[in-house]
Design an enzyme around this catalytic site. Structure first.
Site, PDB file in Angstrom:
ATOM      1  N   ASN A  88       0.851  -1.202   0.000  1.00 47.64           N
ATOM      2  CA  ASN A  88       0.000   0.000   0.000  1.00 47.64           C
ATOM      3  C   ASN A  88       0.882   1.246   0.000  1.00 47.64           C
ATOM      4  O   ASN A  88       2.101   1.157  -0.005  1.00 47.64           O
ATOM      5  CB  ASN A  88      -0.953  -0.032   1.202  1.00 47.64           C
ATOM      6  CG  ASN A  88      -0.184  -0.119   2.507  1.00 47.64           C
ATOM      7  OD1 ASN A  88       0.562   0.782   2.852  1.00 47.64           O
ATOM      8  ND2 ASN A  88      -0.345  -1.235   3.217  1.00 47.64           N
ATOM      9  N   ILE A 101      -2.083  -7.113  14.595  1.00 46.51           N
ATOM     10  CA  ILE A 101      -0.993  -6.889  15.542  1.00 46.51           C
ATOM     11  C   ILE A 101      -1.462  -6.058  16.736  1.00 46.51           C
ATOM     12  O   ILE A 101      -1.284  -6.445  17.899  1.00 46.51           O
ATOM     13  CB  ILE A 101       0.193  -6.205  14.839  1.00 46.51           C
ATOM     14  CG1 ILE A 101       0.648  -7.068  13.663  1.00 46.51           C
ATOM     15  CG2 ILE A 101       1.339  -5.972  15.823  1.00 46.51           C
ATOM     16  CD1 ILE A 101       1.623  -6.388  12.723  1.00 46.51           C
ATOM     17  N   PHE A 135      -4.148   3.266  14.873  1.00 44.45           N
ATOM     18  CA  PHE A 135      -4.456   4.287  13.877  1.00 44.45           C
ATOM     19  C   PHE A 135      -5.616   3.792  13.023  1.00 44.45           C
ATOM     20  O   PHE A 135      -5.803   2.586  12.869  1.00 44.45           O
ATOM     21  CB  PHE A 135      -3.241   4.566  12.986  1.00 44.45           C
ATOM     22  CG  PHE A 135      -2.406   5.690  13.510  1.00 44.45           C
ATOM     23  CD1 PHE A 135      -1.629   5.507  14.640  1.00 44.45           C
ATOM     24  CD2 PHE A 135      -2.418   6.928  12.903  1.00 44.45           C
ATOM     25  CE1 PHE A 135      -0.874   6.550  15.153  1.00 44.45           C
ATOM     26  CE2 PHE A 135      -1.667   7.980  13.402  1.00 44.45           C
ATOM     27  CZ  PHE A 135      -0.896   7.786  14.527  1.00 44.45           C
TER      28      PHE A 135
HETATM   29  O1  C5P Z   1      -8.610  -2.652  11.106  1.00 42.28           O
HETATM   30  P1  C5P Z   1      -7.676  -1.617  10.548  1.00 42.28           P
HETATM   31  O2  C5P Z   1      -6.610  -2.203   9.656  1.00 42.28           O
HETATM   32  O3  C5P Z   1      -8.342  -0.465   9.885  1.00 42.28           O
HETATM   33  O4  C5P Z   1      -6.976  -1.028  11.851  1.00 42.28           O
HETATM   34  C1  C5P Z   1      -5.938  -0.131  11.769  1.00 42.28           C
HETATM   35  C2  C5P Z   1      -5.083  -0.252  12.985  1.00 42.28           C
HETATM   36  O5  C5P Z   1      -4.801  -1.628  13.225  1.00 42.28           O
HETATM   37  C3  C5P Z   1      -3.720   0.381  12.798  1.00 42.28           C
HETATM   38  O6  C5P Z   1      -3.288   0.814  14.071  1.00 42.28           O
HETATM   39  C4  C5P Z   1      -2.856  -0.745  12.276  1.00 42.28           C
HETATM   40  O7  C5P Z   1      -1.489  -0.541  12.557  1.00 42.28           O
HETATM   41  C5  C5P Z   1      -3.427  -1.906  13.049  1.00 42.28           C
HETATM   42  N1  C5P Z   1      -3.361  -3.188  12.364  1.00 42.28           N
HETATM   43  C6  C5P Z   1      -2.517  -4.167  12.861  1.00 42.28           C
HETATM   44  N2  C5P Z   1      -2.472  -5.400  12.272  1.00 42.28           N
HETATM   45  C7  C5P Z   1      -3.247  -5.677  11.203  1.00 42.28           C
HETATM   46  C8  C5P Z   1      -4.108  -4.689  10.685  1.00 42.28           C
HETATM   47  C9  C5P Z   1      -4.134  -3.459  11.277  1.00 42.28           C
HETATM   48  O8  C5P Z   1      -1.824  -3.907  13.831  1.00 42.28           O
HETATM   49  N3  C5P Z   1      -3.157  -6.876  10.662  1.00 42.28           N
END
Ligand code: C5P
Length: 402
Positions: free
Chosen positions: A212, A311, A327
């Site tokens: 991305n 994560i 975020f």
């Molecule tokens: O659910 P979404 O991807 O919109 O959430 C965004 C937040 O979740 C961000 O803080 C991003 O760093 C974290 N995130 C994560 N692991 C993932 C997807 C998103 O830590 N697999």
């Protein structure tokens, strides 16, 4: 005392929040600052010069053409004396006048005459704050390097609810302290911050991947801001074209799974985790060992994707979890999606940006954030990512300690 011997000129303009200035001056002086006040005519309708003179222990200046005041300290002298010119509350009218470079009263003249950095704490009705003219003025001032602190959200004196309240005096003092921070002023000393940043790359085959547009700039700016305030900082970084902020440790990863593994290994000894990375939600189910070939008879092809581990949600599930900040990059209905994520992922705080807006978010140098926690929210208006990160780190620090 974090502001020992700092000279602050406080410009007070016309707005109901002017009554909070007495408290603001007290708090600044408690931190060791010297405060001299300039009042506009509008400000004097809300609080008297005598009150601010008493709390600042200095004469209040309110006129450009007052021989007595000029004899004590001329306006150019006052402009030069300042280490910081802070305007709080800054009315809509003040923002407009600053943006156009007016010089028809003492405060506006000082704005033009001072070599010191300028910070404003806007305060006005929520509709006035949202007005295009005001937002344009804010953008102009931001462009010129004026620091914009707040406004906060909440109920207003006029009964409206929304963004437009002046930050509380303590929050303004925290911003001033961060502004002046030097190596001796280690607000975050002893803390370990872990920050995920940048995009992930999900391999399709040895030469292709899904990724991305995340540049990593916001995460790196947060790392720099936390380190500046004395924290030990580790960045778990996806592939980015940025140099590591000085003093920060950096662990490079490619995929979401690698980022998960690195974060889970590091997080146990951390006080704060900021999940700023744009982790791919899905990874390729079966990564081809060889480069996938295009064939003459296949007009279409499909790749099966499976979910990556989340994560930030995994960190927030730990029994001894650090203060966990996520975020949210959204293109619509930012507030509802962000608040939903805050709850669903059990986060302590979430910072949302509207990536559909031009000139902010992904890959841009500027950003604006709406920050939510369980019982509050604050808007951090459009500004460069480093000053935005400074403000966010302070907000995290404040909310960590209730
Ligand atoms: O659910 P979404 O991807 O919109 O959430 C965004 C937040 O979740 C961000 O803080 C991003 O760093 C974290 N995130 C994560 N692991 C993932 C997807 C998103 O830590 N697999």
């Amino acid at each position: 005392m974090f502001l020992q011997n700092k000279n602050i000129v406080l410009g007070v303009t016309g707005g109901i929040a002017a009554y909070k200035c007495a408290e603001l001056i007290r708090r600044l002086k408690e931190q060791g600052a010297n405060v001299r006040v300039i009042m506009t005519d509008g400000a004097k309708a809300f609080i008297t010069p005598l009150t601010l003179q008493a709390v600042s222990a200095n004469p209040v200046s309110d006129s450009l053409l007052d021989p007595a005041a000029e004899a004590a300290m001329g306006h150019i002298e006052l402009a030069k004396w300042a280490d910081l010119l802070l305007i709080a509350p800054a009315s809509a009218n003040t923002l407009a006048r600053m943006a156009t470079g007016m010089a028809d009263d003492l405060l506006m003249t000082t704005v033009l005459a001072t070599p010191a950095p300028i910070a404003i704490a806007p305060a006005m009705n929520q509709q006035m704050w949202r007005a295009k003219a005001t937002q344009n003025n804010v953008a102009v001032l931001n462009e010129r390097g004026v620091a914009i602190w707040g406004p906060a959200q909440g109920e207003q004196a006029c009964g409206d609810v929304g963004y437009g309240r002046m930050l509380e005096p303590n929050d303004i003092v925290a911003q001033v302290v961060a502004h002046f921070n030097t190596d001796q002023q280690q607000l975050l000393a002893g803390q370990h911050w872990l920050i995920s940043a940048g995009p992930t790359r999900e391999a399709i085959d040895p030469v292709r991947y899904i990724s991305n547009h995340s540049s990593g700039k916001m995460g790196y700016a947060i790392a720099a801001a936390a380190h500046k305030l004395g924290a030990k900082v580790t960045i778990v970084s996806g592939p980015v074209a940025l140099s590591t902020p000085s003093g920060c440790q950096r662990i490079n990863v490619d995929s979401g799974q690698q980022m998960y593994d690195a974060v889970m290994e590091q997080v146990r000894c951390c006080d704060v985790f900021v999940g700023c990375a744009a982790v791919a939600d899905y990874k390729v189910a079966h990564v081809s060992e060889q480069k996938i070939k295009k064939t003459d008879d296949n007009e279409q092809m499909s790749i099966q994707l499976v979910k990556n581990p989340d994560i930030v949600a995994s960190v927030a599930k730990l029994t001894n979890k650090p203060f966990t900040v996520g975020f949210a990059a959204e293109t619509q209905d930012v507030k509802n999606y962000a608040k939903g994520k805050l709850q669903r992922k059990n986060l302590d705080m979430i910072a949302a940006n509207d990536v559909a807006k031009q000139g902010q978010g992904f890959n841009s140098d500027d950003n604006a954030l709406m920050v939510f926690w369980s019982d509050g929210e604050q808007q951090l208006p459009l500004q460069n990512k480093q000053s935005l990160a400074d403000a966010l780190v302070l907000l995290i620090q404040q909310k960590m300690h209730g």
